[in-house]
Design a protein around this motif. Sequence first.
Motif, PDB file in Angstrom:
ATOM      1  N   PRO A 196       0.832  -1.206   0.000  1.00  0.00           N
ATOM      2  CA  PRO A 196       0.000   0.000   0.000  1.00  0.00           C
ATOM      3  C   PRO A 196       0.867   1.257   0.000  1.00  0.00           C
ATOM      4  CG  PRO A 196       0.110  -0.917   2.212  1.00  0.00           C
ATOM      5  CD  PRO A 196       1.001  -1.769   1.348  1.00  0.00           C
ATOM      6  N   GLY A 197       0.342   2.325  -0.565  1.00  0.00           N
ATOM      7  CA  GLY A 197       1.067   3.600  -0.565  1.00  0.00           C
ATOM      8  C   GLY A 197       0.957   4.286  -1.907  1.00  0.00           C
ATOM      9  N   ARG A 198       0.979   5.601  -1.890  1.00  0.00           N
ATOM     10  CA  ARG A 198       0.867   6.336  -3.148  1.00  0.00           C
ATOM     11  C   ARG A 198       2.053   6.030  -4.054  1.00  0.00           C
ATOM     12  NH1 ARG A 198       2.411   9.936   0.734  1.00  0.00           N
ATOM     13  NH2 ARG A 198       4.262  11.200   0.344  1.00  0.00           N
ATOM     14  N   ILE A 199       1.829   6.154  -5.350  1.00  0.00           N
ATOM     15  CA  ILE A 199       2.882   5.862  -6.333  1.00  0.00           C
ATOM     16  C   ILE A 199       3.915   6.987  -6.294  1.00  0.00           C
ATOM     17  CG2 ILE A 199       3.383   5.474  -8.781  1.00  0.00           C
ATOM     18  CD1 ILE A 199       1.767   3.224  -7.491  1.00  0.00           C
ATOM     19  N   SER A 200       5.050   6.688  -5.715  1.00  0.00           N
ATOM     20  CA  SER A 200       6.124   7.669  -5.576  1.00  0.00           C
ATOM     21  C   SER A 200       7.436   6.901  -5.444  1.00  0.00           C
ATOM     22  CB  SER A 200       5.884   8.538  -4.337  1.00  0.00           C
ATOM     23  OG  SER A 200       6.871   9.518  -4.200  1.00  0.00           O
ATOM     24  N   ARG A 201       8.490   7.391  -6.058  1.00  0.00           N
ATOM     25  CA  ARG A 201       9.742   6.633  -6.124  1.00  0.00           C
ATOM     26  C   ARG A 201      10.255   6.229  -4.744  1.00  0.00           C
ATOM     27  NH1 ARG A 201      12.872   5.862 -10.387  1.00  0.00           N
ATOM     28  NH2 ARG A 201      11.746   7.469 -11.530  1.00  0.00           N
ATOM     29  N   TRP A 202      10.142   7.160  -3.770  1.00  0.00           N
ATOM     30  CA  TRP A 202      10.712   6.846  -2.457  1.00  0.00           C
ATOM     31  C   TRP A 202       9.866   5.863  -1.648  1.00  0.00           C
ATOM     32  CZ3 TRP A 202       8.735   7.954   2.443  1.00  0.00           C
ATOM     33  CH2 TRP A 202       7.638   8.792   2.488  1.00  0.00           C
ATOM     34  N   LYS A 203       8.632   5.591  -2.102  1.00  0.00           N
ATOM     35  CA  LYS A 203       7.782   4.633  -1.391  1.00  0.00           C
ATOM     36  C   LYS A 203       8.231   3.180  -1.600  1.00  0.00           C
ATOM     37  CE  LYS A 203       4.479   6.865   0.866  1.00  0.00           C
ATOM     38  NZ  LYS A 203       4.224   6.640   2.302  1.00  0.00           N
ATOM     39  N   GLY A 204       9.072   2.944  -2.635  1.00  0.00           N
ATOM     40  CA  GLY A 204       9.700   1.629  -2.751  1.00  0.00           C
ATOM     41  C   GLY A 204       9.030   0.632  -3.674  1.00  0.00           C
ATOM     42  N   ALA A 270      -5.483  -9.471   2.445  1.00  0.00           N
ATOM     43  CA  ALA A 270      -4.070  -9.739   2.177  1.00  0.00           C
ATOM     44  C   ALA A 270      -3.516 -10.793   3.127  1.00  0.00           C
ATOM     45  CB  ALA A 270      -3.269  -8.450   2.289  1.00  0.00           C
ATOM     46  N   ASP A 271      -2.605 -11.590   2.607  1.00  0.00           N
ATOM     47  CA  ASP A 271      -1.884 -12.551   3.440  1.00  0.00           C
ATOM     48  C   ASP A 271      -0.639 -11.915   4.053  1.00  0.00           C
ATOM     49  OD1 ASP A 271      -3.255 -15.313   2.925  1.00  0.00           O
ATOM     50  OD2 ASP A 271      -3.084 -14.384   0.946  1.00  0.00           O
ATOM     51  N   LEU A 272      -0.159 -10.853   3.413  1.00  0.00           N
ATOM     52  CA  LEU A 272       1.054 -10.187   3.862  1.00  0.00           C
ATOM     53  C   LEU A 272       1.038  -8.752   3.336  1.00  0.00           C
ATOM     54  CD1 LEU A 272       3.728 -11.130   5.369  1.00  0.00           C
ATOM     55  CD2 LEU A 272       4.760 -11.236   3.101  1.00  0.00           C
ATOM     56  N   VAL A 273       1.498  -7.810   4.156  1.00  0.00           N
ATOM     57  CA  VAL A 273       1.615  -6.409   3.744  1.00  0.00           C
ATOM     58  C   VAL A 273       3.089  -6.013   3.776  1.00  0.00           C
ATOM     59  CG1 VAL A 273       1.115  -4.018   4.412  1.00  0.00           C
ATOM     60  CG2 VAL A 273      -0.712  -5.733   4.421  1.00  0.00           C
ATOM     61  N   CYS A 274       3.530  -5.290   2.760  1.00  0.00           N
ATOM     62  CA  CYS A 274       4.936  -4.900   2.642  1.00  0.00           C
ATOM     63  C   CYS A 274       5.094  -3.387   2.758  1.00  0.00           C
ATOM     64  CB  CYS A 274       5.507  -5.343   1.290  1.00  0.00           C
ATOM     65  SG  CYS A 274       5.439  -7.122   1.018  1.00  0.00           S
ATOM     66  N   HIS A 275       6.170  -2.969   3.421  1.00  0.00           N
ATOM     67  CA  HIS A 275       6.535  -1.557   3.506  1.00  0.00           C
ATOM     68  C   HIS A 275       8.015  -1.459   3.140  1.00  0.00           C
ATOM     69  CE1 HIS A 275       7.423   2.415   5.120  1.00  0.00           C
ATOM     70  NE2 HIS A 275       6.122   2.634   5.193  1.00  0.00           N
ATOM     71  N   MET A 276       8.329  -0.748   2.034  1.00  0.00           N
ATOM     72  CA  MET A 276       9.696  -0.767   1.500  1.00  0.00           C
ATOM     73  C   MET A 276      10.191   0.639   1.153  1.00  0.00           C
ATOM     74  SD  MET A 276       9.422  -4.211  -0.899  1.00  0.00           S
ATOM     75  CE  MET A 276      11.164  -4.630  -0.809  1.00  0.00           C
ATOM     76  N   SER A 277       9.824   1.640   1.928  1.00  0.00           N
ATOM     77  CA  SER A 277      10.264   3.003   1.641  1.00  0.00           C
ATOM     78  C   SER A 277      11.788   3.079   1.614  1.00  0.00           C
ATOM     79  CB  SER A 277       9.722   3.979   2.687  1.00  0.00           C
ATOM     80  OG  SER A 277       8.329   4.113   2.563  1.00  0.00           O
ATOM     81  N   PRO A 320      17.684  -2.653   6.064  1.00  0.00           N
ATOM     82  CA  PRO A 320      17.324  -1.722   4.986  1.00  0.00           C
ATOM     83  C   PRO A 320      17.919  -2.112   3.637  1.00  0.00           C
ATOM     84  CG  PRO A 320      17.922  -0.510   6.952  1.00  0.00           C
ATOM     85  CD  PRO A 320      18.231  -1.944   7.230  1.00  0.00           C
ATOM     86  N   ASP A 321      17.069  -2.053   2.607  1.00  0.00           N
ATOM     87  CA  ASP A 321      17.451  -2.253   1.203  1.00  0.00           C
ATOM     88  C   ASP A 321      17.881  -3.687   0.873  1.00  0.00           C
ATOM     89  OD1 ASP A 321      17.065   0.556   0.858  1.00  0.00           O
ATOM     90  OD2 ASP A 321      19.070   0.882   1.667  1.00  0.00           O
ATOM     91  N   ASP A 322      17.646  -4.635   1.778  1.00  0.00           N
ATOM     92  CA  ASP A 322      17.993  -6.042   1.529  1.00  0.00           C
ATOM     93  C   ASP A 322      16.793  -6.729   0.864  1.00  0.00           C
ATOM     94  OD1 ASP A 322      18.785  -8.665   1.521  1.00  0.00           O
ATOM     95  OD2 ASP A 322      19.053  -8.845   3.695  1.00  0.00           O
ATOM     96  N   VAL A 323      16.715  -6.624  -0.453  1.00  0.00           N
ATOM     97  CA  VAL A 323      15.571  -7.162  -1.189  1.00  0.00           C
ATOM     98  C   VAL A 323      15.515  -8.684  -1.077  1.00  0.00           C
ATOM     99  CG1 VAL A 323      14.545  -7.413  -3.489  1.00  0.00           C
ATOM    100  CG2 VAL A 323      15.472  -5.202  -2.766  1.00  0.00           C
ATOM    101  N   GLU A 324      16.674  -9.316  -1.153  1.00  0.00           N
ATOM    102  CA  GLU A 324      16.705 -10.787  -1.058  1.00  0.00           C
ATOM    103  C   GLU A 324      16.241 -11.242   0.323  1.00  0.00           C
ATOM    104  OE1 GLU A 324      19.872 -14.521  -1.456  1.00  0.00           O
ATOM    105  OE2 GLU A 324      20.491 -12.490  -2.011  1.00  0.00           O
ATOM    106  N   GLY A 325      16.740 -10.575   1.373  1.00  0.00           N
ATOM    107  CA  GLY A 325      16.314 -10.912   2.736  1.00  0.00           C
ATOM    108  C   GLY A 325      14.834 -10.651   2.939  1.00  0.00           C
ATOM    109  N   PHE A 326      14.320  -9.612   2.274  1.00  0.00           N
ATOM    110  CA  PHE A 326      12.893  -9.289   2.355  1.00  0.00           C
ATOM    111  C   PHE A 326      12.063 -10.443   1.791  1.00  0.00           C
ATOM    112  CE2 PHE A 326       8.988  -7.007   2.000  1.00  0.00           C
ATOM    113  CZ  PHE A 326       9.108  -5.845   2.750  1.00  0.00           C
ATOM    114  N   ALA A 327      12.469 -10.958   0.627  1.00  0.00           N
ATOM    115  CA  ALA A 327      11.737 -12.058  -0.003  1.00  0.00           C
ATOM    116  C   ALA A 327      11.759 -13.310   0.885  1.00  0.00           C
ATOM    117  CB  ALA A 327      12.334 -12.363  -1.373  1.00  0.00           C
TER     118      ALA A 327
END
Length: 370
Positions: A196-204, A270-277, A320-327
Motif C-alpha cells: 500500500p502507498g501512493r505511487i512515488s519513487r521513495w515509497k519503494g 491480504a496474506d502479507l503487507v509490505c513496507h519498503m520506503s 534496509p534495502d535487503d531485497v533478497e532478505g525481504f523475499a
Amino acid sequence: MRVLQALPALHSGGVERGTVEFAADLVKRGHESFVVSEGGPMAEQLRGQGSTHIFMPIHRKNPASFGQILPMRKLLLELKPDIVHVRSRMPAWIIFLALKSLPARERPAVVSTFHGMYSVTPYSAIMTRADHVIVVSRCVQEYVRNYYSVPEEKLTVIQRGVDVDAFRQRELSQQWRDRWFRQYPQLDGQKIIMMPGRISRWKGQLDFLAMMAQLIGDRSDCHGIIVGGAEPGKEHFLEELEKERARLGLTEKVSFLGQRNDMTTLYLLADLVCHMSTKPEPFGRTVTEALASGTPVVAYDRGGVAETLQACFKEGLVPPDDVEGFAKTAIRLLDDPFPSITIPWRFRLEAQTDSTLEVYENLLAQRQAN
C-alpha cells in the motif's frame, strides 16, 4: 474544551484520516471540535461525526495564501477556541500571523504536530513556535531536537493511534469476495502480497517488484498488488513501474489497483503487507493498520516504521534495502499460520486521544497559573 484543528485539505492520507478520527473522539468525549481546511471528500465524514468543518483555502504554498490571514483572525475571534492544533506548515503560518494582532489574553494555546521530518528551513521552523510540539515517533523527536533545537520539555512523542477494534472486528462478506474475484480473477487461489502507498519513487515500489521477482521463483502461488494512486505529475513513474513489471516477467503476477476506498477490507484480504520506503518514514500508518487487522507486515528496519514493528511484530523487520532478505522473510511469514502480533496501548486511538488531551490540559493549566 473548544478545539480547532488546522490542515491544508481533507482529501486522503494519514494526516487527514488521523485528524478526522481524533475529531470524532473529541466529540465522543464531550468536547467541541472544529476543523479548518480547504475541504475535500472527508469533510462530509467529519461533519457526520459531530464536528464543524470551516472552509478556508489555507493549502497553497504560495504568497496568495497570506490573503487568508484576516479571515483567519476573524474566525479565531468568533470561535474563541481554547486550543488551536496546527498539523501543517502553511496553515501554521496563517494562524500565527493572524494571532499576532490579537491581544495576548485573547490568544488560544497553540499545539503543533510534526507529522514528518520537514526540510530544515525558516518556512518549516514555524511549527516550533507552538506552545507545545507533538512528534509522531522517536525518530521524528530526535530530528526536531537536533535540527530545530526544540527543548525537551516542549516535545511530546504521541504515536498515531488506530481503532484496533474497528479493524479486527470485521469479516469479509461473501458478496464482497464474489465481486472482488470477478473483478480480479487472477487473484483467486493466490497468496496476496500487498504493497500500500501512493505511487512515488521513495515509497519503494521498484524494490517491491524486485522482491516479487525473487519470491515468485520460490512460491508460484503468490500474487502482488500495488495499492495507491499516482499523484499529479507522478504518472511517468507509474509508466516506469509498468515497464519494469514487464521486464521482470511479472505482468501476470503483480497488479496495480490504483487508489481504493476499501483499504480496511484489503488489509483483511491480504496474506502479507509490505513496507519498503527507500528513506526513513516518520511513522507509517499503513503498517499499524495492517497489524491491527491481524495481517503480518514485512518492512525495512528504519524510521518510525521500525519503531512500530519493534513493538508489535519484530519478526517482520528486514535490514534496509535487503531485497533478497525481504523475499526470504516474506516466504517464512507466509508459512506461519499464527503470526504473533501484539498492539501495545500507545498505538491505539484511545491512547493517542488521552495523551493529546493531556497536552492540551497541561497548557491550559499553565496559562491559568500565570
